[in-house]
Structure formats: C-alpha cells, structure tokens
Scaffold this active site. Structure first.
Site, PDB file in Angstrom:
ATOM      1  N   GLU A 295       0.799  -1.159  -0.036  1.00 11.49           N
ATOM      2  CA  GLU A 295       0.006  -0.050   0.050  1.00 11.49           C
ATOM      3  C   GLU A 295       0.750   1.187   0.054  1.00 11.49           C
ATOM      4  O   GLU A 295       0.661   2.148  -0.550  1.00 11.49           O
ATOM      5  CB  GLU A 295      -0.907   0.007   1.097  1.00 11.49           C
ATOM      6  CG  GLU A 295      -2.077  -1.055   1.291  1.00 11.49           C
ATOM      7  CD  GLU A 295      -3.023  -1.127   0.184  1.00 11.49           C
ATOM      8  OE1 GLU A 295      -3.865  -1.828   0.155  1.00 11.49           O
ATOM      9  OE2 GLU A 295      -3.009   0.074  -0.341  1.00 11.49           O
ATOM     10  N   ASP A 503      -4.754  -9.432  -7.969  1.00 12.55           N
ATOM     11  CA  ASP A 503      -5.017  -8.803  -9.105  1.00 12.55           C
ATOM     12  C   ASP A 503      -4.087  -7.999  -9.777  1.00 12.55           C
ATOM     13  O   ASP A 503      -3.400  -8.113 -10.967  1.00 12.55           O
ATOM     14  CB  ASP A 503      -6.268  -7.744  -8.929  1.00 12.55           C
ATOM     15  CG  ASP A 503      -5.827  -7.012  -7.589  1.00 12.55           C
ATOM     16  OD1 ASP A 503      -5.012  -7.204  -6.819  1.00 12.55           O
ATOM     17  OD2 ASP A 503      -6.925  -6.541  -6.960  1.00 12.55           O
ATOM     18  N   GLU A 620     -19.389  -5.513  -3.446  1.00 12.84           N
ATOM     19  CA  GLU A 620     -18.204  -5.750  -3.419  1.00 12.84           C
ATOM     20  C   GLU A 620     -18.077  -7.267  -3.889  1.00 12.84           C
ATOM     21  O   GLU A 620     -17.134  -7.526  -4.389  1.00 12.84           O
ATOM     22  CB  GLU A 620     -17.722  -5.894  -2.094  1.00 12.84           C
ATOM     23  CG  GLU A 620     -17.433  -4.181  -1.423  1.00 12.84           C
ATOM     24  CD  GLU A 620     -16.185  -3.899  -2.007  1.00 12.84           C
ATOM     25  OE1 GLU A 620     -15.160  -4.368  -1.859  1.00 12.84           O
ATOM     26  OE2 GLU A 620     -16.103  -2.804  -2.874  1.00 12.84           O
ATOM     27  N   GLU A 823     -12.261   0.001  -9.636  1.00 11.99           N
ATOM     28  CA  GLU A 823     -12.073  -0.644 -10.854  1.00 11.99           C
ATOM     29  C   GLU A 823     -13.094  -0.845 -12.123  1.00 11.99           C
ATOM     30  O   GLU A 823     -12.654  -1.100 -13.148  1.00 11.99           O
ATOM     31  CB  GLU A 823     -11.977  -2.231 -10.039  1.00 11.99           C
ATOM     32  CG  GLU A 823     -10.600  -2.514  -9.388  1.00 11.99           C
ATOM     33  CD  GLU A 823     -10.953  -1.757  -7.960  1.00 11.99           C
ATOM     34  OE1 GLU A 823      -9.845  -1.656  -7.258  1.00 11.99           O
ATOM     35  OE2 GLU A 823     -12.161  -1.520  -7.573  1.00 11.99           O
ATOM     36  N   THR A 909      -1.414   0.527 -10.398  1.00 15.22           N
ATOM     37  CA  THR A 909      -2.818   0.162  -9.741  1.00 15.22           C
ATOM     38  C   THR A 909      -3.266   1.060  -8.974  1.00 15.22           C
ATOM     39  O   THR A 909      -4.725   0.878  -8.652  1.00 15.22           O
ATOM     40  CB  THR A 909      -2.287  -1.123  -9.096  1.00 15.22           C
ATOM     41  OG1 THR A 909      -3.708  -1.783  -8.960  1.00 15.22           O
ATOM     42  CG2 THR A 909      -1.699  -0.852  -7.824  1.00 15.22           C
TER      43      THR A 909
END
EC number: 3.2.1.-
Length: 923
Positions: A295, A503, A620, A823, A909
């Site tokens: 992160e 991902d 979600e 996304e 990302t």
C-alpha cells in the site's frame, strides 16, 4: 514549629528540582542519540523555506525542536504536547544520506502534452513556498480520532516516543555491485498504438462532455475541501463525523495519493498548497508498528513519482516531489535485505527491529509481492539508480522462473506464496535422514554420551592420515536452508483468481513492458501465459435475464490436480473489474484482437452488475449462475430458481411427508374422539350420577357418592385430564416435533413453526356437547398461515428474493457494501480510449450519478453498507483511492483524449500516471 514547616517546604521543592534536572539530562541523551543516528538535511537551495511566524528562531533551536516534534508519551502534560505540536511547522525536511544519487536529465522523455482544457501539463513556474503558503487555510487542530474504522484496525495507536526513528543500517545480505541487475538500455521498441484515433467532436458533443467533466471536478473539489479542513496531514477523512483516521502510517495518504489528480484537474493552487504539507512528512517515523509495503509503494511512492511526472518532471520545478520519493524509497529498500532478496511485506521500521536479519514471509499475497515493479522501475529511470530496478527485477525473475516451472493452473499463480526461499519439507527430510544415520552408526545412548545432546550433527569425513572415511560427531553437516524458488504458500487447497490478493501482479506485467519500452521480453511472456490460463480456467458467461453477452472471472480451488478436483466459484467481485482494461490494453499492444473483445465483454459484465441493483451500484462481492453453453446462452427461469434453492429436489417430498403426518395425526384424533364418546355413553348407562337432568346439564355427584369403577373422576371429586394419550400419538409427535439437543426445548422439525388442530373444549352451560368432530374452517386451504408446513420450492425462492433483495440473475450477494472502488470505471475508461465508442461515456455517467446520489456527504463521499436497498447507511469512510483513482477515471472519461494519453503514459494500480519513454534510456 514554624521553621520546621518552612524547611519541609524547601526540602520538597529541592526534591522536585533534582527530579526535573534528572529528567532533562535523560532526555538530552535521547535527543543526542537521535541526532547522531539519523542524518538531517535541509531542503536544497533551489526551493525557499516556508514562511513561519517564528522567523527569529536560530537553526540550532529549530533542529532541536524537530527531533521531538510530534511525539508524546503518556507522562507528558497537555501544555507541552500543544507546544510540541505548534513547533511542527518549523521542522526541516529529513532526507537520508544517499550514495551516488543525482537528479536525472529528463530529456529522454517527451514533455507532457498541452491541452485546451484548464489543465496545464507543462510550462509551470518554479515552486514558490511563500506563494503556496498563502493558499493554505488556517491551521486545524488535529484531535485524534477515537472512532477508528476497520481500515485502521492494524494501526499502532500508541504515541511514538522520542528516539523511535528509522535508521539506515548496513545490509545483512547486500548485492555485490557487479551483480546488480541494470535497467534495460537502448531505444524503446515500436509499440502498437493503444488509443483510438478520435475525430473532431461536434460543439454539442463537446458541451455535453465538458458539462459532465465539470460535475466530476465539483465532487473532487468538495471532497478535497473536506479533507483539507478536517483531515489535513492525516491519511483519510471520515466524511460523516468530520474527523480523520490514520489506517496507514499517518503520512497524509489522501494528500499524497491525490497530488496528480489535483494537477490533472487543473487545481493548481490546491496542488501548490499540498506541496507545503508534503514537505512536512517525515517518512522515518510512523503511527503503525510496521509499514504495509504494498500500500505504501502504490499510494505514496507512486503518488509522488506521478505528481513529479505530470507536473513537468525536472523542468516543472517541483523537485520536492522527487526528494520525498527518494527519501521514502531509501526506507523501503530495507525490505529487500533478505537472503533471497524477496521483500518483507510488513516492515517493522523501528531501529531495534529493522537492524535485524529478516526473511520473506511463507504466506505472502501474490498481489503484494508482485506489485512493486512499476514504482521502483520508474524511480530508477528518473534517478539513473540501478539499485531500485534490481530490487524488483529479482521478483519478476522469480515469478518468471515459477511460471516456467509450472503451477497447478499453469500460467497463473496461487493466492498465497512461500517467498522464504527455503524448502522446509526437504530440510525436514534431510534432518530425519541424518538422525537415522546417527542412531544407526552410534546408537542413541552413545550419541548422547559423546555429544551431550539427543540429536547431534554427524557427517562423513576422510581422515588425512589413514585415508579412511570416518563419522564426525558435533559438526554441522546440513545447510541452514534448502534453497528453492517461489512456491505455493500455506497448506491444503490452492486458490486461483484475478481478484483480491492477486489482481495487480497480473496487471503489472503488460504495464511494466510498456514502461520499459518493450526492452524486457519477460513481461510479454508472463502476460500472454496469464491471459491464456485465465481464458482456459477462469472466464465464464453468466446467465442473465436479458441474455447479454458478458463475461466474468471466476475463482478456482484445487488440491493440485485441477483436471480432477477443481471447484469453481462463479463470483462477481468489484476488485476483479480491472481485468477488462487489462485484456483490452494487452490485446492492443501484443496484437491479439480477441483479447480486446474479451476486455469489452468483461467490462460490460461489471456495468451490468451496476445496473442490476436498487442503488445502481455494484456490490463488493456476489455469485451468479454460469451458462451451460457460453456460445448459446439463454435465460432459464427454472435453472435460476433451482440455483437459488439448493434443496429444490426435496421440497415436494418434505411437503408430502408433512401432509401424510398431519393426516395421520388427524385420523388418530378422530379415533380418540370416537373412543371417548363410547366411554361416555357406557358410563352414562351404568352410573345414574352422570344422567342428564331436565335442564340438559350433567348431574353432579353428592358428597357421599363415590365415583363408580371406570369413571374419570378422582378421589377428590375433580375431573382429570379428559383425553388421555392413545397409543401412537407419542410417536406422531416425535415425527412432527424434535427436542433441541442442547436446550432441551421442543421445536418443529421443519423450517417454519405452527400449531396442530385445536382440541375441543367442554360445552358452555346450556349447550350440549357436539358429537361431530370440530375442524377449523379452511384447515387445508389456508396453508400460508400454517407455520409448521415446509415451504414449497416456489415459496422458498420467493422468500429468498424478497428477504435478501436479490437482483435478477444474482444467486447471492455475500458482500453488499460499496467502498468507493474504482475498478469498474477504470475498465470503462480503458474501453472508451481503446474503442472510441461513446456508449462507454454514457454507461459511465449512469454509474457516476448513482454513486454520487448514495455516497455524497456534506464534506465528501462515504462508503455505504448495502447497495441492494436505497435506504442504505453511510459507513463514514473515504478511502484515498476515491480522489486518487475513482474521480480521476471519471474525469478522464470526459476529458480530451490527449490528456493522459495511453500512448504516452502508463498508470499504476493506484491510477498514478508514469511517463512512457520515447528516446533511448538506461544507465
């Protein structure tokens, strides 16, 4: 007496003075230790110092204040903490001493293109601290948030004490200079264009597009203003309570994450004001005990590098962005100091821990391990420092070797990875074999006597004098670690998907190929094998009411033999929605047209998920029903209802069994009533006391009368229970009712509860007892009000849909929340830029309006708990990716195509754009 009292006070005050002197001396040693262990360096002379109200403070005092600013302990008093906080603005920037770091020449990269919009990508004046400071609002008193949300559950709430700064320490496992993997050098290859060749738009189309774009910008302005007022300097705004939270390290995540968004949207004043706060960030200390490496890399390091790129790079004049990026990168480089150079993903930065040898985790997430490449690669390109590229190139090599070696689903990787580099199974086998050899050679008793331990190490060694091979006891004969590459982590089944924890590693393969100008072929090979595996194992077409031709990516679980034991979950998750953009872009750059078409269908699937709910927002996580034949798929209501009711085959049997038992109980009661009538008639004939009087009421026996044999009156003259149990009723009750094994309480065996036929009561005075069985009206017809009756298949399905508010086509929704994720709109943006079809702009606008309608608060936007109902609850969380990604993608969907063109930029990302190389590069 008076003198004794006075001297007592003198002694008391003297003791206090001695104590304070002791504390000052103790703290001075701590400050000197900090000063000596962590180098402080002022900002380069090219930038001016921020103006402060304490301009007369000398440099020594200012530095002393910096050493303990922002820290507190439980013993500190409130006035001192306030003073410490007030001195924070005077703190100089802390940049570690770096070796051979120089600012790179950005001439190898094209300057950012100019657009006709208010956004400026080039020609910016040098950064002026004084001018930026004028744009800031009055300082906000930061009150610690006591309502920490779920995202902050791992944060370290304890105050950081003086001296707890990260320190650069010598590496335990350094890479020799000669073995550092350099950046690929040379002229970038010619890469096929990604973006559609857009034609000039009509005035009407432009007006509509710009109006939408301004509405997106207004959401950004409102959210940014809320963050700036209530959470500036902290990680995230809590938009309902108007407070803040620090789920990361307290390094102003939203601020750093949003820098390039501010620039792209033309919010230049806000951008400059934010840089004043950026300069205050001290990456050497954090509010968490460990740094979440993934992160931190994608949000902070990526955010700083992208802001540097979009604002013009070296020519833009915002060198502070590169300085802070290097400062953070130097700290993060410590995570690669392991025997196999695989990173530690949760880095305990405190000196007493950071200085110790480390080894990577045995259960690391694929995404966390493989999603560091772009940020460190771009930093290496800018700084000309190969060590940053070397750090991530070794991870890529490990994934490449693993893919070549093969996984259970060849081409893709399991969710959890053993990155230790040690084969524990082989190690245990060697140890067991050695122990067996020791016992065989010496015997267990003799071994203990010779070595003093139960399992000594023994190895064969040739005697130089005699030439004979001898066993030597007590010397190590086994390696500390049996080396291996990356392999599946954990025990038991392996999970494969394109969703959470996996991902972005797959997303980075084609993007890293672009960032390196096509000069490293490994990334192309990695991507093409991934896409083939996904098409073979994961992609599926769901059965939906309007027969739309859409795709989703599933999750497969296997114990290592997928052809035999693979179990597929046909999931629909928001995190997986990025894959449409990945397939579309990969299909363009690697010239696979079928993958572009797949990308469109995957994106359409996520759009369908948005359109299906009451709020117009995708949940979600959920599950759907796959089509039996992806090429010929039509809605089948029967199959869908059977998927909603896993026990549908047994529903009719349960209902029939219930009615059979009920009929049996009814027949038994009829027999009981008939037997009762016969007994009463017999008693009436034999005992005159039971004869009926002229009034029609039974005659009561006198006090002297005793009941005759066989009557139902006890010795005290009171009636006993009128209907005794008849044989078989108890068994019937057991069929209908069961006793809870824990509580002992009786309950219905079926999924609903209810009552049996009510017993007849005695007749009221003046009425005769009926000789006809009394049955409630509509006993069989009013089945809906019989709670003991099991639901039919149709009723069960209707109840599930109503109670769970299931949208048509959804089998279940296991996670109903929406946390402002980007996304889906990310892939919509990619599809628009790749195909040029304006339908994607219209689809995106419906998504935007729905999101704003249900998430907007007075000062920002909030996650919501349930997208299946319009009466949703806001969760008081605004993740930094709302302003960093979601609003950025919406804005770019309605921008001119040359703003962050996919042929000039590549986004990480976290939606941070990095400049793609055009001229030869490499160190």
């Amino acid at each position: 007496m008076f003198r004794l009292r006075r001297y007592r006070y003198y002694v008391f005050f003297a003791a206090i003075v001695v104590f304070l002197l002791y504390r000052v001396a103790q703290n001075s040693e701590q400050w000197e230790t900090v000063s000596a262990s962590f180098p402080h360096r002022a900002p380069p002379s090219s930038s001016k110092s921020p103006s402060t109200s304490k301009s007369g403070t000398n440099g020594a005092n200012s530095q002393a204040q910096t050493r303990f600013t922002g820290f507190s302990s439980e013993e500190d008093d409130l006035p001192q903490r306030i003073l410490d906080h007030a001195s924070k603005d005077n703190a100089p920037v802390k940049v570690p001493d770096l070796k051979n770091i120089q600012q790179a020449n950005d001439d190898d990269f094209d300057p950012p293109p100019k657009s006709n919009t208010a956004v400026k990508e080039a020609g910016v004046l040098a950064y002026d601290h004084d001018e930026a400071a004028k744009a800031t609002t009055a300082p906000v008193i930061n009150v610690p948030d006591k309502n920490v949300g779920q995202g902050a559950k791992d944060s370290d709430d304890q105050p950081v004490k003086p001296g707890a700064h990260w320190e650069k320490t010598p590496e335990h496992f350094p890479v020799p200079e000669s073995e550092i993997i350099p950046l690929p050098a040379g002229k970038p290859k010619k890469i096929p264009t990604i973006q559609y060749a857009f034609e000039k738009e009509t005035p009407e189309a432009r007006e509509k597009r710009e109006a939408r774009q301004q509405q997106v910008k207004a959401e950004m302005e409102r959210g940014w203003a809320g963050y700036w007022q209530y959470a500036r300097g902290h990680d995230e705004l809590t938009p309902v309570s108007k407070k803040f939270r620090d789920p990361f390290c307290g390094w102003a995540a939203t601020l750093v994450d949003s820098l390039d968004t501010l620039w792209i949207m033309g919010m230049e004043d806000e951008f400059k004001a934010a840089l004043v706060e950026v300069e205050k960030i001290d990456f050497s200390v954090g509010k968490r005990a460990e740094i979440p490496v993934f992160e931190t890399t994608i949000r902070y390091l990526g955010g700083l590098i992208a802001a540097y790129d979009v604002s013009g790079g070296k020519s833009g004049g915002y060198g502070i962005l590169l300085e802070k990026a290097i400062e953070l990168a130097e700290i993060l480089m410590g995570v690669f100091d392991t025997p196999n150079r695989m990173p530690v993903l949760y880095y305990n930065w405190k000196p007493q821990y950071a200085s110790k040898p480390k080894r990577a985790a045995s259960n690391a997430g694929v995404a966390e391990l493989g999603s560091l490449a772009m940020e460190f690669t771009r930093l290496a390109q800018i700084t000309k420092e190969n060590k940053y590229y070397d750090a991530v190139a070794r991870i890529t090599d490990a994934f490449y070797e693993w893919q070549e070696r093969g996984t259970s689903l060849s081409g893709i990787f399991p969710e959890h990875v053993d990155a230790t580099g040690c084969n524990r199974t082989a190690q245990n086998e060697l140890e067991a074999a050695q122990n067996a050899a020791e016992i065989e050679a010496y015997g267990e008793t003799d071994i203990v006597k010779r070595s003093g331990k139960s399992t000594p190490n023994i190895k064969k060694q040739k005697n130089p004098k005699t030439g004979e091979v001898e066993l030597v006891v007590g010397e190590s004969s086994l390696p500390e670690c049996v080396s291996q590459g990356l392999t599946s982590g954990g025990w038991g089944a392996e999970q494969y998907s394109m969703g959470g924890s996996q991902d972005s590693t797959y997303e980075y393969f084609p993007k890293q190929w672009l960032l390196l100008g096509g000069l490293e072929p490994k990334y192309k090979e990695l991507h093409l094998k991934v896409s083939e595996a996904v098409k073979k194992w994961l992609l599926f077409r769901p059965m939906v009411p309007d027969d739309r031709d859409i795709l989703f990516s599933a999750k497969v679980t296997t114990h290592g033999e997928p052809e035999i034991d693979a179990k597929t979950q046909y999931e629909v998750t928001h995190l997986t929605c990025f894959v449409g953009g990945m397939f579309g872009m990969g299909g363009k750059i690697f010239e696979v047209p079928a993958d572009v078409e797949i990308g469109e269908k995957l994106t359409e699937g996520c759009v369908w998920a948005y359109e299906s709910t009451a709020t117009g927002i995708m949940p979600e996580g959920a599950h759907v029903l796959p089509c039996p034949d992806a090429k010929d798929c039509h809605w089948n209501q029967t199959l869908y209802e059977q998927a909603l009711d896993p026990s549908w085959e047994h529903r009719d049997e349960q209902i029939q069994k219930y009615y059979d038992q009920k009929a049996k109980a009814k027949a038994a009661k009829e027999r009981e009533r008939e037997m009762e009538r016969e007994r009463e008639e017999e008693e009436s004939a034999q005992d005159p006391a039971w004869a009926t009087s002229r009034t029609g009421q039974p005659k009561k026996p006198t006090l002297g009368e005793r009941p005759s044999r066989g009557s139902q009156v006890d010795d005290d003259g009171a009636r006993v229970q009128k209907r005794a149990a008849v044989p078989g009723i108890g068994d019937l009750e057991d069929d209908l009712i069961e006793r809870d094994p824990i509580t002992g309480i009786k309950k219905a065996k079926f999924s609903t509860a209810g009552a049996e036929d009510a017993e007849d009561s005695d007749p009221a005075p003046g009425f005769k007892k009926s000789t006809i069985s009394q049955v409630p009206l509509h006993e069989d017809e009013d089945t809906e009000k019989d709670p003991l009756r099991p639901l039919s298949h149709e009723e069960y399905v209707a109840n599930r849909i109503a109670n769970e508010k299931l949208p048509a086509g959804f089998v279940d929704v296991n996670s109903k929340a929406y946390i402002l994720r980007p996304e889906a709109i990310e892939s919509v943006w990619y599809m628009y830029r790749i195909t040029g079809d304006k339908k994607w702009q219209d689809k995106g606008w419906k998504m935007f309006e729905s999101i704003v309608q249900h998430t907007a608060t007075e000062i920002g936007s909030s996650a919501i708990d349930n997208v299946l109902t319009t009466k949703t609850t806001q969760l008081n969380e605004m993740e930094s990716f709302w302003t960093a990604e979601t609003l950025k993608y919406f804005y770019l969907l309605y921008s001119e195509p040359n703003l962050i063109s996919l042929d000039s930029w590549v986004l990480n990302t976290e939606a941070h754009p990095f400049k793609r190389p055009k001229a030869p590069f490499g160190v």
